[in-house]
Scaffold this active site. Sequence first.
Site, PDB file in Angstrom:
ATOM      1  N   GLU A   1      12.199   3.063 -17.602  1.00  0.00           N
ATOM      2  CA  GLU A   1      11.721   1.843 -17.001  1.00  0.00           C
ATOM      3  C   GLU A   1      10.215   1.809 -17.225  1.00  0.00           C
ATOM      4  O   GLU A   1       9.508   2.711 -16.807  1.00  0.00           O
ATOM      5  CB  GLU A   1      12.070   1.857 -15.518  1.00  0.00           C
ATOM      6  CG  GLU A   1      11.847   0.554 -14.808  1.00  0.00           C
ATOM      7  CD  GLU A   1      10.423   0.363 -14.409  1.00  0.00           C
ATOM      8  OE1 GLU A   1       9.800   1.326 -13.966  1.00  0.00           O
ATOM      9  OE2 GLU A   1       9.924  -0.763 -14.559  1.00  0.00           O
TER      10      GLU A   1
ATOM     11  N   CYS B   1       9.328  -2.029  -9.194  1.00  0.00           N
ATOM     12  CA  CYS B   1      10.341  -1.455 -10.073  1.00  0.00           C
ATOM     13  C   CYS B   1      11.681  -2.134  -9.885  1.00  0.00           C
ATOM     14  O   CYS B   1      12.232  -2.119  -8.788  1.00  0.00           O
ATOM     15  CB  CYS B   1      10.477   0.029  -9.773  1.00  0.00           C
ATOM     16  SG  CYS B   1      11.835   0.776 -10.665  1.00  0.00           S
TER      17      CYS B   1
ATOM     18  N   CYS C   1      14.547   0.665  -9.066  1.00  0.00           N
ATOM     19  CA  CYS C   1      14.684   1.226  -7.717  1.00  0.00           C
ATOM     20  C   CYS C   1      13.982   0.348  -6.678  1.00  0.00           C
ATOM     21  O   CYS C   1      13.257   0.861  -5.830  1.00  0.00           O
ATOM     22  CB  CYS C   1      14.171   2.657  -7.652  1.00  0.00           C
ATOM     23  SG  CYS C   1      12.525   2.878  -8.336  1.00  0.00           S
TER      24      CYS C   1
ATOM     25  N   HIS D   1      11.633   1.100  -2.861  1.00  0.00           N
ATOM     26  CA  HIS D   1      10.302   0.588  -2.562  1.00  0.00           C
ATOM     27  C   HIS D   1      10.339  -0.292  -1.323  1.00  0.00           C
ATOM     28  O   HIS D   1       9.493  -0.191  -0.441  1.00  0.00           O
ATOM     29  CB  HIS D   1       9.748  -0.187  -3.758  1.00  0.00           C
ATOM     30  CG  HIS D   1       9.263   0.708  -4.853  1.00  0.00           C
ATOM     31  ND1 HIS D   1       8.076   1.396  -4.776  1.00  0.00           N
ATOM     32  CD2 HIS D   1       9.803   1.048  -6.048  1.00  0.00           C
ATOM     33  CE1 HIS D   1       7.912   2.126  -5.873  1.00  0.00           C
ATOM     34  NE2 HIS D   1       8.955   1.931  -6.665  1.00  0.00           N
TER      35      HIS D   1
ATOM     36  N   ARG E   1      14.450   8.448  -8.321  1.00  0.00           N
ATOM     37  CA  ARG E   1      13.587   9.283  -9.153  1.00  0.00           C
ATOM     38  C   ARG E   1      12.668  10.205  -8.374  1.00  0.00           C
ATOM     39  O   ARG E   1      11.874  10.899  -8.967  1.00  0.00           O
ATOM     40  CB  ARG E   1      12.715   8.395 -10.054  1.00  0.00           C
ATOM     41  CG  ARG E   1      13.465   7.902 -11.202  1.00  0.00           C
ATOM     42  CD  ARG E   1      12.971   6.551 -11.686  1.00  0.00           C
ATOM     43  NE  ARG E   1      14.142   5.906 -12.210  1.00  0.00           N
ATOM     44  CZ  ARG E   1      15.006   5.217 -11.468  1.00  0.00           C
ATOM     45  NH1 ARG E   1      14.752   4.986 -10.198  1.00  0.00           N
ATOM     46  NH2 ARG E   1      16.095   4.750 -11.997  1.00  0.00           N
TER      47      ARG E   1
ATOM     48  N   SER F   1       7.294   8.629 -10.209  1.00  0.00           N
ATOM     49  CA  SER F   1       6.899   8.961 -11.570  1.00  0.00           C
ATOM     50  C   SER F   1       5.423   9.291 -11.662  1.00  0.00           C
ATOM     51  O   SER F   1       4.994   9.952 -12.597  1.00  0.00           O
ATOM     52  CB  SER F   1       7.271   7.829 -12.514  1.00  0.00           C
ATOM     53  OG  SER F   1       8.667   7.686 -12.508  1.00  0.00           O
TER      54      SER F   1
ATOM     55  N   CYS G   1       9.846   6.390 -14.681  1.00  0.00           N
ATOM     56  CA  CYS G   1       9.869   4.992 -14.314  1.00  0.00           C
ATOM     57  C   CYS G   1       8.405   4.590 -14.214  1.00  0.00           C
ATOM     58  O   CYS G   1       7.719   4.937 -13.274  1.00  0.00           O
ATOM     59  CB  CYS G   1      10.580   4.888 -12.981  1.00  0.00           C
ATOM     60  SG  CYS G   1      10.509   3.305 -12.233  1.00  0.00           S
TER      61      CYS G   1
ATOM     62  N   CYS H   1       4.836   1.443 -12.680  1.00  0.00           N
ATOM     63  CA  CYS H   1       3.794   1.620 -11.680  1.00  0.00           C
ATOM     64  C   CYS H   1       2.851   2.756 -12.025  1.00  0.00           C
ATOM     65  O   CYS H   1       1.940   3.055 -11.287  1.00  0.00           O
ATOM     66  CB  CYS H   1       4.464   1.881 -10.353  1.00  0.00           C
ATOM     67  SG  CYS H   1       6.097   2.548 -10.563  1.00  0.00           S
TER      68      CYS H   1
END
Lengths: 387, 553
Positions: free
Chosen positions: B15, B62, B65, B69, B459, B482, B526, B529
């Site tokens: 991602e 994201c 996910c 968040h 993640r 991430s 991911c 961000c």
Amino acid sequence: MPGKNGVLPQELKARGITRRDFTKFCASIAAILGLEASAIPEVAAAVTKASSLKPVVWLEAGSCSGCTESTAQADYPDVATIVLDILSVNYSETLMAAAGYTAAQAKEDTIHAGGYILIYEGSVMTAWDGAALMIGGPDGEQVKGTEELKVAAKGAEAIIAVGSCAVDGGWVAADPNPAGAMGVQKFLEQEGIKKPLINLPMCPVNPEHLVAVVIDYLLLGKVPALDEHLRPKLMFGQTIHDNCPRRGHFENGEFVYQFGSEEEAKGYCLYPMGCKGPQTKTNCPIVRWNKRVSWCVEAGAPCIGCGNLNWVDADGPFFKRMRNLEVLGGVQPTTIGLGVTGVVAAGLVVHGLGMKAAGRAGAANAGGPTEAVKEYDRKRAGKGGDQ
Amino acid sequence: MAKTRTLIDPVTRIEGHLRIELEVENDKVTDAWVSGTLFRGLELIMKGRAPQDAFFISQRICGVCPVSHGHTSTMATDKAFNIAIPNNARIIRNLIEGAQFLHSHILWFYQLAALDWIDASKALKANVADTHALAEKAGTSGADFGAVQKHLKALVDGGQMSIFSGAWFGNDAYAKKMPPELNLIAVAHYLEALHMQSEASAVAAIMGGKMPHIMTSIPGGTTFVPTEEKLDGILFRLLKVRDWVQNTMIPDTLAIAPFYPEALGYGQGVGKFLAYGVFEAKSMKASDRYLPPGVIRSGLKVEDVDQSKILEFVDSSFYEAQDGNKNPAVGSTHPIAPVYDTEKSGGKYSWSKSPRYDGVPLEVGGLSRMLVAYLRGVPRVKELVDGALKALGAAGKPEVLVSTLGRVAGRNLEALYVGELMIDQVNELIANLKGGDSKFFQSYNDDQGAGVGMWEAPRGALLHATNVKNHKIENYQCIVPSTWNISPRTKDGVRGPMEQALIGNPCTNLKQPLEALRTVHSFDPCIACAVHVTSVKTGAETTIWTGPAMGVR
Ligand code: SF4
Ligand code: SF4
């Protein structure tokens, strides 16, 4: 060759999809396109007779990948059908098997060959002269995201901007827009690049919108009828409020004033909780989400207007009732909210119609009748509203 | 032998935008630079907005996910406003989160990671009857393998390879001994997984209104009030997904793993782990979560998380120095113009900040959660992990999980754990409703204050911090999973977890460094961000670049 000589149904069979499912698939497409049931065989013929798969380059720029994710939730046709049997998605950072330069090469080859649809997801990132987003090219060099778009747009047959970010920058462009985000349309206008462009706002894009537009394009070879913001009229012609199953309660003045309350359990209208349904033009109550299992208002959440242009700035704070909006033929919604309590009888009628129009319509019923509701609005507005 | 460089950019099947640059000597990775290549500035956009809006906007970090968040954001806001959410809202949030975990784990294993282990082109050589026999022997589910093979053949013959264009199939790093039949099984299940991930997502959508970007887990609880029909829909789908994970995903993992014994020997990374914990228990105490929080810093010993030990550094990131060395609760974000040349940027190469715990980088993700839960003695996790270790011929050696293959296996086991837990949660909710508890939302009066939410995305460990003054967000900061995993070097030269995990990786094919890609995908990065790197200039010893432009293509 896949798609050739009517092999698609057999290929669908490979995934356990029967002929009946295939008919359902075609019916769904016909419904999304607003075609009569009699057009289903035509759709089936068009889908199976294509001589080759339409190449697609799917670029992700300032995106959260949510639009790719959303597309992966498509039902009939499902995502495997879309990417293997209808389109040849030669570049998609999230889904493609290749990585690094072979991935970049696949993109370059497709662009070079031309005749592809460019699907653009995410905002165009213009900050620092485009350096807010860098992407690897086939030679290992880094290319600015803005350059990538220019090249891909120039070679494309048509462009579909998926999701609010690609349409007008979306939330990324919300104040203070730190990354200089903008939509594809504005960017291409600035660059003087003219191409057929379809805008599909929503955050994320509704997969049914995308599938319908793609199939429509494959059937007719041209973009569908668009409104002044280049959105397909078929999908963005009516407000959420027009088709909302809670609409009858709105007319009755039966509102939810607290989340999770008894009124919510009764399915009353969420307008006082900030619902942006009246000012948001799209068809969520009809196409719904995730194989049509639900949608925002059905889950008790007021619409936050994610399908609107500049939606975060225009619609926030999301739980505040909108004010001073010229909707419903000039009637101020704030006054409606306070003043409609007396309109009971008419409300019940509308409630019935609304439920029918937007209830859990099977695929074939999608885009069902909603005119009665609109007619009512017009009459009421003619009487000077509810004051 | 001279050192060479290779790079993977774009890293696909993740991602967001990621670039990996590797230095290679004697077929082994000797150094790595991991850089995210996109800046969007969510934290800056959040300022001045209504605190309730954070739930909606922060999910857009994201699309893979969003639920995590959203939940972490709402948790921070709940804390800031001092709200204790109703028990039923806790369960609904758990269920939406769990549905997203299932969706995400399935999609990641089959669609994102599996193609590094499975050579789909070999599936064409499979004998269909043998494939059925093998599936039965491996205890994994069957499929119309013949039809799948035909479909694949049509795709190859048609010359339009769609998402398989340019794939690295045929690469020598694919297990040579893996029978074509197993490849065919995996391809068939790849297609099934597309369907299953959307079933799991639909569960989240029933309760959340839509997915990605749910609508209902707002400060105070949830707006969703279940009906019998909705509960039916949830349970029906969850059972289907759990069964599939149990009967297909886990056996597939255990069938493929033995062909890659060496992958248990690389990709260890920092070997230190962090989990904030996820799936709230009735007590609402973090330590009671169904997957508990913990830090593992030396050996396999677990300790409690101390939030004050977390600092973010910006030594290698495109942010102003004033943003550095701060706890996220008081952190700030001031991007600077990126210069994609480490020699000119003062060593900066990423949009990712570098979070450190007591000064050291920690790995986050499914493996971290499973190790913490294992060491804390969560019975079902112990059972699952011990069973898998036995099947892999490593009974009693949980440390082998600290590797590229272990990271994959650990997360897949977690999918089963979560699937089972979600069924329990639905039953708990039904019992509550039958018992007359119909509360889903707690109203609140004051919408001011500061709060930190600590939770888990699929993640890994996720933190949101909000500070609300005068009914507006004054400051908002996140540390996303991430960012931990792909964090760049700090001043002391200590590399981030993924960079460390890449060092020591075999790299037998400079043009297609498949083993490295495997390690990258094992983290399921991911990036939207996180970061962006850039042209790290060749070191003095580097004689050739392996990017195609550099003469190797
Ligand atoms: S205000 Fe919202 S909930 Fe109420 S009827 Fe309109 S769209 Fe539906
Ligand atoms: S109902 Fe409103 S918030 Fe929900 S998806 Fe539709 S436009 Fe967006």
